[in-house]
Design a protein around this motif. Sequence first.
Motif, PDB file in Angstrom:
ATOM      1  N   PHE A   4      10.070  -5.495  20.245  1.00 13.82           N
ATOM      2  CA  PHE A   4       9.815  -5.577  18.852  1.00 13.82           C
ATOM      3  C   PHE A   4       9.581  -6.984  18.358  1.00 13.82           C
ATOM      4  N   VAL A   5       8.679  -7.286  17.591  1.00 14.46           N
ATOM      5  CA  VAL A   5       8.505  -8.749  17.162  1.00 14.46           C
ATOM      6  C   VAL A   5       8.436  -8.798  15.752  1.00 14.46           C
ATOM      7  N   VAL A   6       9.136  -9.680  15.048  1.00 11.67           N
ATOM      8  CA  VAL A   6       9.159 -10.162  13.767  1.00 11.67           C
ATOM      9  C   VAL A   6       8.576 -11.717  13.409  1.00 11.67           C
ATOM     10  N   VAL A   7       7.751 -11.814  12.707  1.00 16.58           N
ATOM     11  CA  VAL A   7       7.405 -13.091  12.459  1.00 16.58           C
ATOM     12  C   VAL A   7       7.319 -13.223  10.649  1.00 16.58           C
ATOM     13  N   ASN A   8       7.961 -14.459  10.438  1.00 17.54           N
ATOM     14  CA  ASN A   8       7.861 -15.249   9.091  1.00 17.54           C
ATOM     15  C   ASN A   8       6.532 -15.679   8.722  1.00 17.54           C
ATOM     16  N   GLY A   9       5.751 -15.077   7.970  1.00 19.62           N
ATOM     17  CA  GLY A   9       4.505 -15.552   7.602  1.00 19.62           C
ATOM     18  C   GLY A   9       4.233 -15.945   6.276  1.00 19.62           C
ATOM     19  N   GLU A  10       5.290 -16.567   5.724  1.00 16.57           N
ATOM     20  CA  GLU A  10       4.954 -17.091   4.273  1.00 16.57           C
ATOM     21  C   GLU A  10       4.242 -18.300   4.024  1.00 16.57           C
ATOM     22  N   ASN A  11       4.017 -18.967   5.236  1.00 15.31           N
ATOM     23  CA  ASN A  11       3.284 -20.250   4.865  1.00 15.31           C
ATOM     24  C   ASN A  11       1.902 -20.203   5.526  1.00 15.31           C
ATOM     25  N   ALA A  12       1.447 -19.003   6.246  1.00 20.17           N
ATOM     26  CA  ALA A  12       0.467 -18.904   7.001  1.00 20.17           C
ATOM     27  C   ALA A  12      -0.960 -19.121   6.223  1.00 20.17           C
ATOM     28  N   THR A  13      -1.091 -19.162   4.937  1.00 21.90           N
ATOM     29  CA  THR A  13      -2.307 -19.424   4.215  1.00 21.90           C
ATOM     30  C   THR A  13      -2.206 -20.697   3.533  1.00 21.90           C
ATOM     31  N   GLY A  14      -2.578 -21.601   4.077  1.00 23.50           N
ATOM     32  CA  GLY A  14      -2.790 -22.888   3.513  1.00 23.50           C
ATOM     33  C   GLY A  14      -1.360 -23.615   3.051  1.00 23.50           C
ATOM     34  N   GLY A  15      -0.408 -22.988   3.858  1.00 23.68           N
ATOM     35  CA  GLY A  15       0.887 -23.639   3.805  1.00 23.68           C
ATOM     36  C   GLY A  15       1.584 -23.105   2.754  1.00 23.68           C
ATOM     37  N   GLN A  25      -0.005 -16.418  -2.974  1.00 20.92           N
ATOM     38  CA  GLN A  25      -1.372 -15.884  -2.868  1.00 20.92           C
ATOM     39  C   GLN A  25      -1.728 -14.416  -3.414  1.00 20.92           C
ATOM     40  N   LYS A  26      -2.259 -14.495  -4.821  1.00 19.82           N
ATOM     41  CA  LYS A  26      -2.287 -13.310  -5.705  1.00 19.82           C
ATOM     42  C   LYS A  26      -2.433 -12.142  -5.061  1.00 19.82           C
ATOM     43  N   ASP A  27      -3.371 -11.809  -4.069  1.00 17.25           N
ATOM     44  CA  ASP A  27      -3.549 -10.578  -3.407  1.00 17.25           C
ATOM     45  C   ASP A  27      -2.460 -10.083  -2.972  1.00 17.25           C
ATOM     46  N   MET A  28      -1.342 -10.597  -2.478  1.00 17.95           N
ATOM     47  CA  MET A  28      -0.293 -10.042  -1.946  1.00 17.95           C
ATOM     48  C   MET A  28       0.349  -9.132  -2.866  1.00 17.95           C
ATOM     49  N   MET A  29       0.274  -9.445  -3.973  1.00 21.73           N
ATOM     50  CA  MET A  29       0.988  -8.407  -5.263  1.00 21.73           C
ATOM     51  C   MET A  29       0.624  -7.205  -4.837  1.00 21.73           C
ATOM     52  N   ALA A  30      -0.721  -6.939  -4.739  1.00 21.25           N
ATOM     53  CA  ALA A  30      -1.213  -5.510  -4.351  1.00 21.25           C
ATOM     54  C   ALA A  30      -1.147  -5.239  -3.118  1.00 21.25           C
ATOM     55  N   PHE A  31      -1.501  -6.200  -1.967  1.00 22.28           N
ATOM     56  CA  PHE A  31      -1.413  -5.810  -0.661  1.00 22.28           C
ATOM     57  C   PHE A  31      -0.117  -5.174   0.000  1.00 22.28           C
ATOM     58  N   ILE A  32       1.028  -5.644  -0.670  1.00 19.70           N
ATOM     59  CA  ILE A  32       1.972  -5.706   0.172  1.00 19.70           C
ATOM     60  C   ILE A  32       2.494  -3.913  -0.286  1.00 19.70           C
ATOM     61  N   ASP A  33       1.948  -3.490  -1.143  1.00 22.74           N
ATOM     62  CA  ASP A  33       2.290  -2.178  -1.386  1.00 22.74           C
ATOM     63  C   ASP A  33       1.637  -1.218  -0.553  1.00 22.74           C
ATOM     64  N   SER A  34       0.440  -1.835  -0.148  1.00 20.29           N
ATOM     65  CA  SER A  34      -0.575  -0.881   1.037  1.00 20.29           C
ATOM     66  C   SER A  34      -0.245  -1.010   2.533  1.00 20.29           C
ATOM     67  N   GLU A  35       0.803  -2.166   2.739  1.00 21.52           N
ATOM     68  CA  GLU A  35       1.098  -2.360   4.091  1.00 21.52           C
ATOM     69  C   GLU A  35       2.684  -2.543   4.186  1.00 21.52           C
ATOM     70  N   PRO A  36       3.153  -1.363   4.776  1.00 23.67           N
ATOM     71  CA  PRO A  36       4.746  -1.302   4.785  1.00 23.67           C
ATOM     72  C   PRO A  36       5.166  -2.480   5.870  1.00 23.67           C
ATOM     73  N   ARG A  37       4.358  -3.036   6.707  1.00 17.28           N
ATOM     74  CA  ARG A  37       4.742  -3.821   7.822  1.00 17.28           C
ATOM     75  C   ARG A  37       5.505  -5.194   7.238  1.00 17.28           C
ATOM     76  N   ILE A  38       5.039  -5.475   5.787  1.00 18.66           N
ATOM     77  CA  ILE A  38       5.592  -6.641   5.277  1.00 18.66           C
ATOM     78  C   ILE A  38       6.788  -6.422   4.365  1.00 18.66           C
ATOM     79  N   ILE A  39       7.677  -7.511   4.413  1.00 18.62           N
ATOM     80  CA  ILE A  39       8.829  -7.469   3.795  1.00 18.62           C
ATOM     81  C   ILE A  39       8.971  -8.676   2.995  1.00 18.62           C
ATOM     82  N   LEU A  54       1.129 -16.085   1.924  1.00 13.88           N
ATOM     83  CA  LEU A  54       0.368 -15.340   2.930  1.00 13.88           C
ATOM     84  C   LEU A  54      -0.880 -14.378   2.089  1.00 13.88           C
ATOM     85  N   SER A  55      -2.036 -14.459   2.578  1.00 14.08           N
ATOM     86  CA  SER A  55      -2.904 -13.551   1.935  1.00 14.08           C
ATOM     87  C   SER A  55      -3.158 -12.191   2.675  1.00 14.08           C
ATOM     88  N   GLY A  56      -3.494 -11.383   2.312  1.00 17.42           N
ATOM     89  CA  GLY A  56      -3.980  -9.892   2.993  1.00 17.42           C
ATOM     90  C   GLY A  56      -4.664  -9.988   4.171  1.00 17.42           C
TER      91      GLY A  56
END
Length: 271
Positions: free
Chosen positions: A33-44, A72-86, A47-49
């Motif tokens: 099992f692998v967990v990654v913190n991705g909150e700075n992955a998009t331009g620091g 990243q504003k698209d995360m507002m909608a993307f997070i509801d479609s991707e259950p692997r993001i917390i 995180l974008s979708g």
Amino acid sequence: MRILFLGDVMGRAGRAAITTHLPRLRDEWRLDFVVVNGENATGGMGLSGAHAKILLDAGADVLTLGDHAFDQKDMMAFIDSEPRIIRPLNFSKAAPGVGARVFNAPGGRKVLVAQVLGQVFMKRPFDDPFSAVDSVLRQHPMGGMVQASLIDVHCEATSEKMAMGHFCDGRASIVVGTHTHVPTADAMVLPGGTAYQTDAGMCGDYNSVIGMEKTEPLRRFITGMPKARFSPATEEATLSGLFVVTDDRTGKATRVEMIRTGGRLQQAAPA
């Protein structure tokens, strides 16, 4: 269970390090099992979708966010479609997504992943992180509903992270800090069986100021005046994180090691 947690992914260099190293590490280290913190992955900043998909395709089972969760504003909608993001448990009652979820691991095992934001020295007041975590852990006891549990404590103060580690000791398999981008040398198993590290560090270029190209941060420290925007450093990144082995029966950690792979902080891999 063999679990890997990787700290804040920082910009393009951090994403490249994940895509380059993680698929190989899953095989070589026999990771469950692998967990990654991705909150700075998009331009620091956030995180974008599209970048979330890259990290998940590279082998992350779960991505956690942080105080930049929705930069990243698209995360507002993307997070509801991707259950692997917390996103953080205590971010906002109006925030989309969830702050804790149980995931499937090989062999029919279950892993709880949750994230919480600290309050000390943070830019905005968040709800009490301790009561938020307590509620989740009471609902998902180790050795019962879940075989392992991981809490990502995203905050500035080392004391607050340490307090959370002791608060969760014996109730969570892993408590690991993120946010400061600087790895701490205190990986240990606490008396109750919880693997702990104050900060996992970042997956980014360490020839930098916490992942940012050095010129602008130095100018601001020296002169007190901004001239340009911060931009992530782009040299070879180091994957920094925490490797933990847990007992499936009790959920407690039996082994913990700090991880440094690639870049300037390379070290030996776990056996």
